[in-house]
Design an enzyme around this catalytic site. Structure first.
Site, mmCIF file in Angstrom:
data_model
loop_
_atom_site.group_PDB
_atom_site.id
_atom_site.type_symbol
_atom_site.label_atom_id
_atom_site.label_comp_id
_atom_site.label_asym_id
_atom_site.label_seq_id
_atom_site.Cartn_x
_atom_site.Cartn_y
_atom_site.Cartn_z
ATOM 1 N NE ARG A 156 -1.824 2.133 3.665
ATOM 2 C CZ ARG A 156 -1.787 1.897 4.968
ATOM 3 N NH1 ARG A 156 -2.362 0.832 5.479
ATOM 4 N NH2 ARG A 156 -1.134 2.712 5.780
ATOM 5 C CB THR A 190 -1.533 14.166 7.417
ATOM 6 O OG1 THR A 190 -1.385 13.081 6.489
ATOM 7 C CG2 THR A 190 -0.424 14.106 8.442
ATOM 8 C CG HIS A 220 -4.889 12.531 11.797
ATOM 9 N ND1 HIS A 220 -4.361 12.278 13.037
ATOM 10 C CD2 HIS A 220 -4.199 11.748 10.920
ATOM 11 C CE1 HIS A 220 -3.371 11.401 12.927
ATOM 12 N NE2 HIS A 220 -3.256 11.059 11.649
ATOM 13 C CG HIS A 312 -34.356 13.831 26.684
ATOM 14 N ND1 HIS A 312 -33.244 13.722 25.891
ATOM 15 C CD2 HIS A 312 -34.803 15.093 26.509
ATOM 16 C CE1 HIS A 312 -33.028 14.864 25.265
ATOM 17 N NE2 HIS A 312 -33.962 15.720 25.637
HETATM 18 C C1 AKG Z 1 -0.901 10.186 8.495
HETATM 19 O O1 AKG Z 1 -0.674 10.672 7.392
HETATM 20 O O2 AKG Z 1 -1.494 10.804 9.370
HETATM 21 C C2 AKG Z 1 -0.423 8.847 8.816
HETATM 22 O O3 AKG Z 1 -0.389 8.484 9.973
HETATM 23 C C3 AKG Z 1 -0.138 7.870 7.734
HETATM 24 C C4 AKG Z 1 -1.421 7.299 7.290
HETATM 25 C C5 AKG Z 1 -1.350 6.018 6.514
HETATM 26 O O4 AKG Z 1 -0.326 5.338 6.469
HETATM 27 O O5 AKG Z 1 -2.371 5.685 5.902
#
Ligand code: AKG
Length: 402
Positions: A156, A190, A220, A312
Site C-alpha cells: 500500500r 494528516t 485525523h 427525554h
Molecule cells: C498520516 O498521514 O497521518 C499517517 O499516519 C499515515 C497514514 C497512513 O499510512 O495511511
C-alpha cells in the site's frame, strides 16, 4: 490437510472482510497510529491481546506498527504474524514503513500480508520535510513501491498530507504508485482538514482517474470530523477505513473504530464488525493505554445511552427511538436513566418499580418533590429508597435488600 483447511477458511474470511468489489472494510491502526498518542506505549503482551481481539470482532486488516521504530515493536509483530500463520488471527497484517530501503527490507523480512510505505505529497511536506520537487517525489515513490513489491509482499502506498496536496498532483501520485505495484493507496487527511464534501470529491476524482486502485481513508480528528469525513470518503470511493480503538493517535487522534462502525450501521445498515463486542475492546484499550474515555464519548462512553431530562426519560419509556439512534443492545450496551432534579414522575416510578416498590400516587408525588428539592447529582437506588422511606415511613431498604 489441516493447513489446507485453515487456508480455505482464511480465504472465505478474507472474501468477506477484506475489500473487493463494493465491500467496505476496517483497517485498525491502534497498534501503530494509536501508539503515537502522547503518553501511550503498549507492552508486547497487550499488542498480541489487542490484535487477537481485533481479529475476533472481524476487523479486515490490522496495522501492527513499524518494526524499524523500536525492537519491542518488531518482536511483537513477529509474534502476531506467527499467530496469523497458525490461524489464530484471521485479519490481514499490515506493517508500516518509511520510504527508506533499509526500513522496507526490515518490514518485508517479517513476511506480513502487506507493507504500507508512506511519503508526504503536499507542497508543504515536499518543500519543508523532504526538500524535493514534485517530479523528484514521483520517482522516489515509484522506486520505493517497486522496491517493496520486489520482496514478494502486497504494497500500500500512503500519500501523506494528501488532503492539502494539489488534487491534480495527487492523482499523478496515485497513478505512479499504482503502476509501480501498489494495489492500494491511502489518502491521508494528516491534519484533519477535510470536510465531508471535499473528502467525497477527492475520493471520487481519484477513483475515476485510477479505477483499479483500492483506496483507504486515514482521517485525523483535529476538528472532530474524522467519522463524517470517513463516511463521505466511502461515498466517494474509499473501500478501507482506518480506525483506532477509542480514537487514539497523534494529537486529537483518528476515526474511532466504535463510532465509525456504529455510524456505518445506522446510515448504511451494514455491520462492519461484531458491534456487540465493542465495550469489551474499549475497556481493553483503556487498560492498555491508560487513557479513560470521557463519559460523553459516543457509543461506548458511560453516558452514551443514559437519559436525564424528564421529557427525554418519559419519551424513552414510551418508545426508546424517541431519544436513541440505535438500541443500546446492538453495541453491547444497556439503557439507563440518571435520576436527579431533572427527572419526571415516570422515570422515578419506573425505577421504583424495578426495585420492587409500588407507591400510591400521592406518595409518588412527594418523592418527586423531594428529588427536585435536593439538587443532588445522580441519585443511586439507595438514595432513592431513602427518600421513599422518609416520605412514607416504611423501611423499604430492608425489604429490597433482603
Ligand atoms: C498520516 O498521514 O497521518 C499517517 O499516519 C499515515 C497514514 C497512513 O499510512 O495511511
Amino acid at each position: 490437510m489441516l493447513y489446507s483447511w485453515l487456508s480455505f477458511l482464511n480465504s472465505c474470511y478474507l472474501w468477506w472482510h477484506v475489500p473487493g468489489e463494493s465491500r467496505v472494510s476496517i483497517l485498525d491502526s491502534t497498534l501503530r497510529e494509536g501508539e503515537q498518542t502522547p503518553g501511550v506505549v503498549f507492552s508486547e503482551e497487550w499488542r498480541v491481546r489487542i490484535s487477537k481481539a481485533l481479529s475476533d470482532i472481524g476487523v479486515g486488516m490490522i496495522e501492527v506498527g513499524d518494526p524499524s521504530v523500536a525492537p519491542d515493536i518488531k518482536s511483537a509483530i513477529k509474534k502476531i504474524i506467527k499467530l496469523k500463520k497458525d490461524g489464530e488471527i484471521r485479519s490481514h497484517i499490515v506493517v508500516h514503513s518509511r520510504a527508506v530501503k533499509q526500513d522496507l527490507e526490515n518490514a518485508a523480512s517479517l513476511e506480513p500480508d502487506r507493507v504500507a510505505v508512506f511519503y508526504g505529497v503536499s507542497d508543504l511536506h515536499l518543500k519543508h520535510k523532504h526538500r524535493k520537487t514534485r517530479e523528484e517525489a514521483l520517482s522516489i515513490i515509484a522506486e520505493m513501491v517497486s522496491f517493496a513489491k520486489s520482496h514478494g509482499v502486497a504494497v500500500r502506498f500512503t500519500a501523506e498530507d494528501a488532503s492539502r496536496a494539489d488534487l491534480g498532483y495527487l492523482i499523478e501520485v496515485v497513478k505512479t504508485a499504482y503502476e509501480a505495484g501498489a494495489d492500494r493507496v491511502s489518502i491521508a487527511d494528516t491534519v484533519g482538514v477535510f470536510t465531508p464534501d471535499r473528502a467525497r470529491e477527492v475520493f471520487a476524482k481519484v477513483k475515476a482517474a485510477v479505477p483499479g486502485v483500492g483506496l483507504d481513508i486515514h482521517a485525523h480528528n483535529d476538528f472532530g470530523m474524522a467519522v463524517a469525513n470517513s463516511l463521505a470518503a466511502v461515498e466517494g470511493g474509499a473501500d478501507v477505513v482506518h480506525t483506532t480503538v477509542n480514537g487514539l493517535g497523534e494529537r486529537a487522534g483518528i476515526t474511532p473504530l466504535q463510532v465509525f462502525a456504529a455510524a456505518y450501521y445506522y446510515h448504511k445498515g451494514v455491520k462492519l464488525v461484531e458491534l456487540e463486542k465493542l465495550p469489551e475492546i474499549t475497556a481493553m484499550v483503556e487498560a492498555a493505554s491508560g487513557i479513560t474515555l470521557m463519559p460523553t464519548y459516543p457509543i461506548v462512553g458511560e453516558n452514551a445511552f443514559t437519559h436525564k431530562a424528564g421529557v427525554h426519560q418519559a419519551g424513552v419509556l414510551a418508545n426508546p427511538e424517541t431519544y436513541e439512534p440505535i438500541p443500546p443492545e446492538v453495541v453491547g450496551r444497556q439503557r439507563d436513566f440518571s435520576l436527579d432534579k431533572y427527572s419526571g414522575r415516570k422515570a422515578i416510578q419506573h425505577r421504583l418499580e424495578k426495585l420492587g416498590v409500588s407507591l400510591q400516587p400521592e406518595a409518588l408525588d412527594k418523592v418527586v418533590e423531594e428529588v427536585k428539592r435536593m439538587n443532588a447529582p445522580r441519585l443511586r437506588d439507595e438514595d432513592l429508597l431513602e427518600i421513599v422511606e422518609k416520605v412514607s415511613g416504611v423501611r423499604y431498604r430492608a425489604i429490597v435488600n433482603r
